[in-house]
Design a protein around this motif. Structure first.
Motif, PDB file in Angstrom:
ATOM      1  N   GLY A  91     -13.633  -3.846  -8.040  1.00 48.32           N
ATOM      2  CA  GLY A  91     -14.504  -4.540  -7.191  1.00 48.32           C
ATOM      3  C   GLY A  91     -13.867  -4.686  -5.793  1.00 48.32           C
ATOM      4  O   GLY A  91     -13.858  -5.715  -5.213  1.00 48.32           O
ATOM      5  N   GLY A  92     -13.640  -3.284  -5.353  1.00 55.12           N
ATOM      6  CA  GLY A  92     -13.514  -3.480  -3.906  1.00 55.12           C
ATOM      7  C   GLY A  92     -11.997  -3.669  -3.239  1.00 55.12           C
ATOM      8  O   GLY A  92     -11.670  -3.229  -2.229  1.00 55.12           O
ATOM      9  N   GLU A  93     -11.091  -3.854  -4.256  1.00 50.84           N
ATOM     10  CA  GLU A  93      -9.595  -4.197  -4.044  1.00 50.84           C
ATOM     11  C   GLU A  93      -9.072  -2.698  -4.461  1.00 50.84           C
ATOM     12  O   GLU A  93      -9.173  -2.102  -5.553  1.00 50.84           O
ATOM     13  N   ASN A  94      -8.020  -2.365  -3.451  1.00 51.72           N
ATOM     14  CA  ASN A  94      -7.081  -1.060  -3.829  1.00 51.72           C
ATOM     15  C   ASN A  94      -5.819  -1.547  -4.294  1.00 51.72           C
ATOM     16  O   ASN A  94      -5.296  -2.289  -3.941  1.00 51.72           O
ATOM     17  N   ILE A  95      -5.855  -0.938  -5.658  1.00 48.25           N
ATOM     18  CA  ILE A  95      -4.546  -1.278  -6.298  1.00 48.25           C
ATOM     19  C   ILE A  95      -3.949   0.156  -6.816  1.00 48.25           C
ATOM     20  O   ILE A  95      -4.440   1.153  -6.970  1.00 48.25           O
ATOM     21  N   TYR A  96      -2.677  -0.063  -6.268  1.00 46.55           N
ATOM     22  CA  TYR A  96      -1.849   1.176  -6.523  1.00 46.55           C
ATOM     23  C   TYR A  96      -0.969   0.907  -7.900  1.00 46.55           C
ATOM     24  O   TYR A  96      -0.063   0.132  -7.784  1.00 46.55           O
ATOM     25  N   PRO A  97      -1.282   1.842  -8.585  1.00 42.92           N
ATOM     26  CA  PRO A  97      -0.313   1.791  -9.991  1.00 42.92           C
ATOM     27  C   PRO A  97       0.880   1.894 -10.074  1.00 42.92           C
ATOM     28  O   PRO A  97       1.633   0.957 -10.751  1.00 42.92           O
ATOM     29  N   ALA A  98       1.557   2.510  -9.093  1.00 42.85           N
ATOM     30  CA  ALA A  98       3.205   2.695  -8.910  1.00 42.85           C
ATOM     31  C   ALA A  98       3.649   1.280  -8.929  1.00 42.85           C
ATOM     32  O   ALA A  98       4.886   0.798  -9.507  1.00 42.85           O
TER      33      ALA A  98
END
Length: 192
Positions: A91-98
């Motif tokens: 939804g436009g948010e950048n999420i970093y799995p680490a």
């Protein structure tokens, strides 16, 4: 000591680095996460006989896109948080799995956790945590989600939690996130 032990080190002489927003290419403030770009004597001129790949990775003014997500502090120390290809855009948010994986490893029942983005018609991608439990432990998806509430941002809480016995590996033992993502999407599709 903290900088030396928790970062990859500081920028060497005669090198430049900058952190940019992966979608806009704009430089982000110190301490903020983004894509790491470097320029200097250690950056190659081009990929041999591969003009398209060169244009994709090296800008006209010599900046090399490392493909890593990280940040720089005011002392020039670099912290790497993951790979840009692993980044989830929900939804436009950048999420970093680490970042989510590190948090999930603090749960006493979690032996290993891998986070991937799975396709979603409304949000583009959703967060899916694939978890290997400590031997002899039992856990539910709701228990993992409750553990996350109030500890990490609400949009980073995994929508899906899958429990696995193993992860797909390369011959060198690295987890193949693209295969894990495919398996997760298949499992979620079959379960609906």
């Amino acid at each position: 000591m903290e900088r030396k032990s928790e970062t990859t080190g500081y920028l060497i002489d005669h090198m430049e680095a900058k952190i940019v927003n992966p979608t806009t290419g704009q430089v982000v403030p110190l301490g903020m996460k983004g894509e790491i770009l470097v320029r200097g004597f250690c950056v190659m001129l081009e990929y041999w006989s591969e003009q398209a790949k060169t244009e994709e990775c090296i800008s006209k003014d010599g900046w090399y896109k490392t493909g890593d997500i990280g940040s720089l502090d005011a002392y020039g120390y670099c912290r790497i948080d993951g790979r840009i290809k692993d980044m989830i855009i929900r939804g436009g948010e950048n999420i970093y799995p680490a970042e989510i994986e590190q948090f999930l490893h603090t749960h006493p029942k979690v032996k290993e956790a891998q986070v991937v983005g799975v396709k979603d018609s409304r949000m583009g991608e959703e967060v899916c945590a694939c978890i290997k439990l400590v031997d002899g432990q039992e856990c539910t998806a709701e228990e993992i989600k409750t553990f996350c509430k109030g500890q990490i941002a609400h949009f980073k809480i995994p929508r899906y939690v899958l429990f696995v016995n193993s992860f797909p590996l390369t011959v060198t033992g690295k987890i193949q996130k693209h295969k894990l993502c495919e398996e997760a999407e298949k499992q979620l599709k079959d379960g609906k």
